[in-house]
Scaffold this motif. Sequence first.
Motif, PDB file in Angstrom:
ATOM      1  N   TYR A 135      34.618  12.162 -15.449  1.00 52.83           N
ATOM      2  CA  TYR A 135      35.704  12.838 -14.381  1.00 52.83           C
ATOM      3  C   TYR A 135      37.048  13.244 -14.600  1.00 52.83           C
ATOM      4  O   TYR A 135      37.482  12.853 -13.699  1.00 52.83           O
ATOM      5  CB  TYR A 135      35.338  11.778 -13.071  1.00 52.83           C
ATOM      6  CG  TYR A 135      34.339  11.368 -12.062  1.00 52.83           C
ATOM      7  CD1 TYR A 135      33.294  13.109 -11.906  1.00 52.83           C
ATOM      8  CD2 TYR A 135      33.931  10.228 -12.715  1.00 52.83           C
ATOM      9  CE1 TYR A 135      31.835  11.581 -11.630  1.00 52.83           C
ATOM     10  CE2 TYR A 135      32.261   9.900 -13.150  1.00 52.83           C
ATOM     11  CZ  TYR A 135      32.050  10.983 -11.678  1.00 52.83           C
ATOM     12  OH  TYR A 135      30.100  10.312 -11.006  1.00 52.83           O
ATOM     13  N   PRO A 138      39.387  18.610 -13.398  1.00 57.19           N
ATOM     14  CA  PRO A 138      38.661  19.565 -14.043  1.00 57.19           C
ATOM     15  C   PRO A 138      39.664  21.129 -13.447  1.00 57.19           C
ATOM     16  O   PRO A 138      38.531  21.818 -14.615  1.00 57.19           O
ATOM     17  CB  PRO A 138      37.888  20.170 -12.538  1.00 57.19           C
ATOM     18  CG  PRO A 138      38.587  19.210 -11.352  1.00 57.19           C
ATOM     19  CD  PRO A 138      39.136  18.549 -11.973  1.00 57.19           C
ATOM     20  N   ARG A 148      41.720  22.096 -20.063  1.00 56.40           N
ATOM     21  CA  ARG A 148      40.284  21.412 -19.424  1.00 56.40           C
ATOM     22  C   ARG A 148      40.366  20.565 -21.463  1.00 56.40           C
ATOM     23  O   ARG A 148      41.155  21.326 -22.175  1.00 56.40           O
ATOM     24  CB  ARG A 148      39.506  22.329 -18.793  1.00 56.40           C
ATOM     25  CG  ARG A 148      39.036  22.277 -17.758  1.00 56.40           C
ATOM     26  CD  ARG A 148      37.939  23.563 -17.710  1.00 56.40           C
ATOM     27  NE  ARG A 148      37.459  23.220 -16.584  1.00 56.40           N
ATOM     28  CZ  ARG A 148      37.065  24.327 -15.703  1.00 56.40           C
ATOM     29  NH1 ARG A 148      36.112  24.395 -16.834  1.00 56.40           N
ATOM     30  NH2 ARG A 148      37.266  24.555 -14.641  1.00 56.40           N
ATOM     31  N   SER A 172      30.617  14.416 -14.630  1.00 60.97           N
ATOM     32  CA  SER A 172      31.525  15.133 -13.366  1.00 60.97           C
ATOM     33  C   SER A 172      30.346  15.321 -12.195  1.00 60.97           C
ATOM     34  O   SER A 172      29.661  15.795 -12.800  1.00 60.97           O
ATOM     35  CB  SER A 172      32.313  16.541 -14.461  1.00 60.97           C
ATOM     36  OG  SER A 172      32.977  16.994 -13.511  1.00 60.97           O
ATOM     37  N   TYR A 177      32.158  22.211 -14.170  1.00 62.29           N
ATOM     38  CA  TYR A 177      33.216  22.099 -15.736  1.00 62.29           C
ATOM     39  C   TYR A 177      31.924  21.749 -16.564  1.00 62.29           C
ATOM     40  O   TYR A 177      31.615  20.815 -17.460  1.00 62.29           O
ATOM     41  CB  TYR A 177      33.799  20.461 -15.092  1.00 62.29           C
ATOM     42  CG  TYR A 177      34.871  20.231 -16.558  1.00 62.29           C
ATOM     43  CD1 TYR A 177      35.013  20.489 -17.804  1.00 62.29           C
ATOM     44  CD2 TYR A 177      35.699  19.058 -15.971  1.00 62.29           C
ATOM     45  CE1 TYR A 177      35.760  20.201 -18.752  1.00 62.29           C
ATOM     46  CE2 TYR A 177      36.892  18.916 -17.153  1.00 62.29           C
ATOM     47  CZ  TYR A 177      36.747  19.457 -18.492  1.00 62.29           C
ATOM     48  OH  TYR A 177      37.940  19.592 -19.474  1.00 62.29           O
TER      49      TYR A 177
END
Length: 233
Positions: A135, A138, A148, A172, A177
Amino acid sequence: MASDENQLAGGAFFGRRRGRPLRQHQEQSYEAGQKAYWLDLSTAPPSRLTTLFPADVQEVRLEIGFGGGEHLLHRAIENPSIGYIGVEPFINGMAKVMAALALRPLNNVRLYGEDGVNVLDWLPTASLAGIDLFYPDPWPKKKHWKRRFVSQTNLARFHRVLVPGGMFRFASDIEHYVNWTLLECADHGGFEWLADNADDWRKPYEGWPGTRYEAKALREGRVPAYLRFRRST
């Protein structure tokens, strides 16, 4: 301090550093934890990375951006023979983990509170059994995509520090992403995506404890993906 590359890219890979002011006991745990668990990058890394830990560990894994530390602490308790390096620039998240460690000390954990790139560049070649990136921010706006964490430059770093056959795991709830990461890993060529069917990326990793961020994503209707890549060449 962020690396020169991060500055040229328009900033570090992470966002804000601090949330609400820490309570007194959190400040105390944070200060004590720095003495006990902090990873010192001012010295050369040991030739055997396992010697970073008081515990007799057989291998070392890295988690970049551990948030509240739910996964990091769960794995460290579950696997005392594995050394875990946790990176989290967000001070409140780091303070939470250090408060937990004050209640239950672990001798197979090391922590670092700045940019994960600094740790990757410090580590010896072929020294990690695994890298977890769960996670990450993003950076949804296109102008920020260069921030990123998954990029060709950082995948080259991953490839250097992972042992042959070492694992890179990415989770994620942001579909773009997820697709971005699949394409970046395919373009790099040194990582094999371990998925034969949809269940291989829809189901959490074995022994997955969940995280608060993941729970929020599920409540809001976002479906996480759990990717696994093996360093292949």
